[in-house]
Scaffold this motif. Structure first.
Motif, PDB file in Angstrom:
ATOM      1  N   TYR A  42     -30.388  49.457  59.142  1.00 19.30           N
ATOM      2  CA  TYR A  42     -30.019  47.870  59.341  1.00 19.30           C
ATOM      3  C   TYR A  42     -30.445  47.344  58.270  1.00 19.30           C
ATOM      4  O   TYR A  42     -29.738  46.488  57.490  1.00 19.30           O
ATOM      5  N   ASN A  43     -31.445  47.634  57.391  1.00 15.17           N
ATOM      6  CA  ASN A  43     -31.953  46.981  56.149  1.00 15.17           C
ATOM      7  C   ASN A  43     -31.028  47.237  55.100  1.00 15.17           C
ATOM      8  O   ASN A  43     -30.720  46.344  54.127  1.00 15.17           O
ATOM      9  N   GLU A  92     -28.093  44.872  55.517  1.00 13.45           N
ATOM     10  CA  GLU A  92     -28.405  43.931  55.319  1.00 13.45           C
ATOM     11  C   GLU A  92     -28.702  43.352  53.781  1.00 13.45           C
ATOM     12  O   GLU A  92     -28.216  42.545  53.261  1.00 13.45           O
ATOM     13  N   ARG A  93     -29.139  44.268  53.027  1.00 17.21           N
ATOM     14  CA  ARG A  93     -29.194  44.239  51.452  1.00 17.21           C
ATOM     15  C   ARG A  93     -27.966  44.204  50.705  1.00 17.21           C
ATOM     16  O   ARG A  93     -27.468  43.526  49.942  1.00 17.21           O
TER      17      ARG A  93
END
Length: 124
Positions: free
Chosen positions: A4-5, A8-9
């Motif tokens: 997810y991160n 997102e980044r």
């Protein structure tokens, strides 16, 4: 495997780098060696959900906030009538977002509106 991160980044980088340059999200994904179909699935899965948040160090009640004195005079010298007091002003806020989120607050004071906007800024 992408987390997810990671997505997102990538999405934040796209908003700051790719979007202003006019690059499509698909080309941006390809240039960063991320399969577009995986990014698209992540985007669709995460952007339609409401994510619960918890606010720390916020004021417990609106009454607990100190009121600032208004720089406006109590009377209008031209007409000779009383101006409404700053505490008498009440605000209705109605926000509808494209992703379906609807925020509605009634009877807000200026300080309450300011507090709400500060909390919303933290979510962005």
């Amino acid at each position: 495997m992408y987390s997810y991160n990671d997505f997102e980044r990538l999405f934040l980088r796209y908003k700051f780098e790719g979007l202003p340059a006019g690059v499509s999200i698909e080309k941006f994904c390809m240039s960063n060696k991320v399969p577009y179909n995986l990014f698209e699935k992540w985007y669709k899965d995460t952007r339609k959900k409401i994510i619960p948040v918890q606010v720390f160090d916020g004021p417990s009640t609106e009454a607990g906030m100190e009121e600032k004195s208004s720089p406006l005079p109590d009377r209008n010298p031209e007409v000779g009538t009383r101006l409404p007091s700053p505490t008498a002003l009440r605000i209705l806020l109605d926000i509808r977002m494209s992703n379906g989120v609807h925020i509605s607050q009634k009877n807000l004071s200026y300080e309450g509106l300011k507090s709400l906007v500060e909390k919303l800024e933290g979510l962005c």
